[in-house]
Design a protein around this motif. Structure first.
Motif, PDB file in Angstrom:
ATOM      1  N   ASP A  69       0.920  -1.235  -0.037  1.00  0.00           N
ATOM      2  CA  ASP A  69      -0.089  -0.111   0.037  1.00  0.00           C
ATOM      3  C   ASP A  69       0.893   1.354   0.008  1.00  0.00           C
ATOM      4  OD1 ASP A  69       1.104   0.172   2.486  1.00  0.00           O
ATOM      5  OD2 ASP A  69      -0.836   0.054   3.561  1.00  0.00           O
ATOM      6  N   THR A  70       2.289   1.185  -0.155  1.00  0.00           N
ATOM      7  CA  THR A  70       2.804   2.355  -0.003  1.00  0.00           C
ATOM      8  C   THR A  70       4.067   2.478  -1.038  1.00  0.00           C
ATOM      9  OG1 THR A  70       2.791   2.190   2.201  1.00  0.00           O
ATOM     10  CG2 THR A  70       4.621   3.704   1.553  1.00  0.00           C
ATOM     11  N   CYS A  71       4.099   3.435  -1.617  1.00  0.00           N
ATOM     12  CA  CYS A  71       5.292   3.796  -2.729  1.00  0.00           C
ATOM     13  C   CYS A  71       6.218   5.078  -2.173  1.00  0.00           C
ATOM     14  CB  CYS A  71       4.968   3.811  -4.237  1.00  0.00           C
ATOM     15  SG  CYS A  71       3.799   5.352  -4.621  1.00  0.00           S
ATOM     16  N   ALA A  72       7.293   5.185  -2.534  1.00  0.00           N
ATOM     17  CA  ALA A  72       8.082   6.267  -2.169  1.00  0.00           C
ATOM     18  C   ALA A  72       8.849   6.878  -3.476  1.00  0.00           C
ATOM     19  CB  ALA A  72       9.074   5.865  -1.313  1.00  0.00           C
ATOM     20  N   PHE A  73       9.094   8.099  -3.202  1.00  0.00           N
ATOM     21  CA  PHE A  73      10.076   8.963  -4.419  1.00  0.00           C
ATOM     22  C   PHE A  73      11.379   9.429  -3.673  1.00  0.00           C
ATOM     23  CE2 PHE A  73       5.664   8.463  -5.734  1.00  0.00           C
ATOM     24  CZ  PHE A  73       5.728   8.499  -7.012  1.00  0.00           C
ATOM     25  N   ARG A  74      12.441   9.441  -4.463  1.00  0.00           N
ATOM     26  CA  ARG A  74      13.584   9.876  -4.017  1.00  0.00           C
ATOM     27  C   ARG A  74      14.242  10.898  -5.038  1.00  0.00           C
ATOM     28  NH1 ARG A  74      16.930   4.815  -1.310  1.00  0.00           N
ATOM     29  NH2 ARG A  74      15.447   4.635   0.349  1.00  0.00           N
ATOM     30  N   SER A  75      14.480  11.948  -4.634  1.00  0.00           N
ATOM     31  CA  SER A  75      15.219  12.764  -5.862  1.00  0.00           C
ATOM     32  C   SER A  75      16.411  13.734  -5.047  1.00  0.00           C
ATOM     33  CB  SER A  75      14.198  13.724  -6.201  1.00  0.00           C
ATOM     34  OG  SER A  75      13.704  14.514  -5.363  1.00  0.00           O
ATOM     35  N   ASP A  76      16.886  14.781  -5.853  1.00  0.00           N
ATOM     36  CA  ASP A  76      17.939  15.577  -4.904  1.00  0.00           C
ATOM     37  C   ASP A  76      17.101  16.239  -4.020  1.00  0.00           C
ATOM     38  OD1 ASP A  76      16.263  16.796  -6.734  1.00  0.00           O
ATOM     39  OD2 ASP A  76      18.065  17.829  -7.778  1.00  0.00           O
ATOM     40  N   ARG A  77      15.804  16.388  -3.928  1.00  0.00           N
ATOM     41  CA  ARG A  77      15.245  17.324  -2.966  1.00  0.00           C
ATOM     42  C   ARG A  77      14.518  16.403  -1.733  1.00  0.00           C
ATOM     43  NH1 ARG A  77      13.059  22.068  -5.397  1.00  0.00           N
ATOM     44  NH2 ARG A  77      14.720  22.323  -7.066  1.00  0.00           N
ATOM     45  N   GLY A  78      15.143  15.196  -1.639  1.00  0.00           N
ATOM     46  CA  GLY A  78      15.171  14.409  -0.557  1.00  0.00           C
ATOM     47  C   GLY A  78      13.922  13.143  -0.681  1.00  0.00           C
ATOM     48  N   GLY A  85      -2.927   3.346   0.031  1.00  0.00           N
ATOM     49  CA  GLY A  85      -3.980   2.608   0.764  1.00  0.00           C
ATOM     50  C   GLY A  85      -4.816   3.666   1.559  1.00  0.00           C
ATOM     51  N   GLU A  86      -4.128   4.804   1.889  1.00  0.00           N
ATOM     52  CA  GLU A  86      -5.214   5.708   2.735  1.00  0.00           C
ATOM     53  C   GLU A  86      -5.577   6.703   1.783  1.00  0.00           C
ATOM     54  OE1 GLU A  86      -3.105   6.361   6.481  1.00  0.00           O
ATOM     55  OE2 GLU A  86      -3.433   4.295   7.029  1.00  0.00           O
ATOM     56  N   GLU A  91      -7.749   1.865  -2.140  1.00  0.00           N
ATOM     57  CA  GLU A  91      -7.155   0.457  -2.513  1.00  0.00           C
ATOM     58  C   GLU A  91      -5.731   0.114  -2.660  1.00  0.00           C
ATOM     59  OE1 GLU A  91     -10.859  -0.162  -5.981  1.00  0.00           O
ATOM     60  OE2 GLU A  91      -8.904   1.048  -6.705  1.00  0.00           O
ATOM     61  N   ILE A  92      -5.622  -1.156  -2.532  1.00  0.00           N
ATOM     62  CA  ILE A  92      -4.125  -1.498  -2.507  1.00  0.00           C
ATOM     63  C   ILE A  92      -3.631  -2.524  -3.573  1.00  0.00           C
ATOM     64  CG2 ILE A  92      -4.093  -1.112   0.181  1.00  0.00           C
ATOM     65  CD1 ILE A  92      -4.115  -4.079   0.401  1.00  0.00           C
ATOM     66  N   THR A 366      -5.074  16.582  -2.935  1.00  0.00           N
ATOM     67  CA  THR A 366      -5.976  16.085  -4.050  1.00  0.00           C
ATOM     68  C   THR A 366      -4.825  15.713  -4.840  1.00  0.00           C
ATOM     69  OG1 THR A 366      -6.865  18.552  -3.529  1.00  0.00           O
ATOM     70  CG2 THR A 366      -7.202  17.435  -5.669  1.00  0.00           C
ATOM     71  N   HIS A 367      -3.803  16.186  -5.218  1.00  0.00           N
ATOM     72  CA  HIS A 367      -3.035  15.366  -6.161  1.00  0.00           C
ATOM     73  C   HIS A 367      -2.595  13.973  -5.901  1.00  0.00           C
ATOM     74  CE1 HIS A 367       0.532  16.343  -9.263  1.00  0.00           C
ATOM     75  NE2 HIS A 367      -0.059  15.164  -9.408  1.00  0.00           N
ATOM     76  N   GLN A 368      -2.644  13.737  -4.577  1.00  0.00           N
ATOM     77  CA  GLN A 368      -2.014  12.381  -4.039  1.00  0.00           C
ATOM     78  C   GLN A 368      -3.328  11.540  -4.316  1.00  0.00           C
ATOM     79  OE1 GLN A 368      -1.130  13.329  -0.043  1.00  0.00           O
ATOM     80  NE2 GLN A 368       1.031  14.140  -0.500  1.00  0.00           N
TER      81      GLN A 368
END
Ligand code: FAD
Length: 378
Positions: A69-78, A85-86, A91-92, A366-368
């Motif tokens: 249920d989770t994804c993550a993004f890494r970039s030069d900004r952290g 899922g929330e 949905e998951i 909203t974007h999320q």
């Protein structure tokens, strides 16, 4: 009923038709061992799990699949995480390797009295006669033919119409490591050297992706070189080492998409990658295939068992809006994940747009919600 291809599309369709008492033969070019060990997809959307469970096809995935249920993004900004899922519709994904699903579906199809001709190559399809010609010259015919033979199959060639194609201009080195996942989340890393991705498959197998130049020979990427580059792009110095292991698959996947319109002709109906190829950037291909075959199975059962072809007649019309919606999201993901190379004015502009997109995803609820709804939904 003839079905070409024993991938997820053909096998789910075959199982659903057998449950309606319809005689079905699946013709598959490869051996059973080959299709049962071909690793590709893993992330099944909630709708796919509903279709599989609702048709008695989910025992394996419900027993062994991992909820995600989770994804993550890494970039030069952290780094930031999205617990999708929330968000959106809540949905998951269920993670279950495609080859395991294919193995389950074959066993179930045979149990239901279906027939599979393995190592049988289809050379052409006659859509009007619902007849297929094999490479060895033999012919088979049925009342209808389902073309579930993937992107390189022959059935799409028998459907006159338009083919809308997009080459996204980027390629991924798709890797399977004999190593446990390095983190709980799906990780999308954006780096000046290119995109890198991490996706769990099982407790002992992890999928990684590395953006590479078009035309790259996968054998040029030794295990050490891949791990070095993954560590660099995933900023392992800052966020922690990756769990390493031997790579058991490395292949280059060009990010291309296409949509056929219509996806039917006379008595031939396409489903899965044969109907529409979608880049794996948003893990949608197998999920789209299941959405299509659910509609197709229902329409074929109406036609065969009740003589009512109205649903079959509108099969393309019912599928295509959903296919385009998935393509749109996949295209959006490609733009989010891949920055331009170079330092020129255009590259700076494009990179700034990419940053703005990422910031909006990090900060706007909203974007999320939009992201979550499209990421898991079909
Ligand atoms: P296929 O699985 O390609 O099956 C078609 C079958 O037809 C094959 O078995 C083939 O041998 C057979 N065939 C072809 N030609 C002939 C012929 N002439 N005669 C007889 N048989 C023939 N999707 C997701 O939803 N989630 C993911 O996480 C995901 N990850 C992916 C990762 C990678 C690296 C790749 C490459 C794809 C990924 N996908 C993912 C996409 C997904 O794997 C495909 O969309 C899915 O396999 C499509 O299923 P299908 O049944 O339409 O076609």
């Amino acid at each position: 009923m003839l079905i070409i291809g024993a991938g997820p599309a053909g096998l789910v369709l075959g199982n659903m038709l057998r449950a309606e008492g319809i005689h079905c033969v699946i013709v598959e070019r490869q051996s059973r061992a080959h299709v049962e060990s071909r690793a590709r997809a893993g992330f099944l959307a909630a709708n796919s799990v509903r279709i599989l469970a609702g048709n008695g096809l989910a025992a394996g995935l419900l027993a062994a699949g991992q909820q995600h249920d989770t994804c993550a993004f890494r970039s030069d900004r952290g780094q930031f995480e999205l617990n999708y899922g929330e968000l959106g519709r809540g949905e998951i994904h269920t993670v279950y390797p495609q080859q395991d699903l294919v193995r389950d579906l074959i066993a179930e199809f045979l149990d239901r009295g279906g027939e599979i001709l393995f190592e049988t190559d289809v050379a052409s399809v006659d859509a009007r006669q619902a007849r297929i010609t094999l490479r060895d010259g033999r012919q088979l015919s049925g009342r209808y033919v389902a073309g579930c033979d993937g992107r390189h199959g022959v059935s799409r060639q028998a459907v006159p119409g338009r083919r809308f194609q997009r080459d996204h201009g980027v390629s991924w080195l798709a890797l399977l490591a004999e190593a446990p996942p390095s983190m709980a989340a799906v990780m999308y890393a954006i780096h000046p050297n290119g995109f890198a991705g991490h996706m769990a498959r099982t407790a002992t197998i992890t999928r990684y992706y590395l953006q590479v130049p078009r035309g790259t020979d996968p054998e040029m990427w030794t295990d050490d070189r891949v791990w070095d580059e993954l560590h660099l792009r995933m900023r392992a110095d800052e966020y922690g080492e990756l769990k390493q292991g031997r790579f058991i698959e490395r292949r280059v996947v060009d990010m291309t998409s296409d949509v056929l319109d219509p996806i039917q002709h006379e008595r031939l109906f396409l489903a899965g990658d044969a109907a529409s190829l979608i880049s794996p950037s948003a893990a949608k291909g197998a999920n789209l295939a299941l959405m299509e075959v659910e509609l197709l199975a229902h329409a074929l059962a109406r036609a065969v068992n009740h003589g009512d072809e109205r649903l079959l007649a509108r099969y393309s019309q019912d599928c295509l809006p959903r296919i385009w919606r998935a393509q749109e999201f996949s295209h959006w993901m490609i733009n989010l994940l891949h920055g331009p190379s170079g330092d020129g004015h255009d590259a700076f502009f494009a990179r700034s747009l990419q940053r703005a997109r990422l910031e909006s995803l990090q900060n706007s609820r909203t974007h999320q919600d939009f992201f979550a709804e499209n990421y898991v939904g079909i």
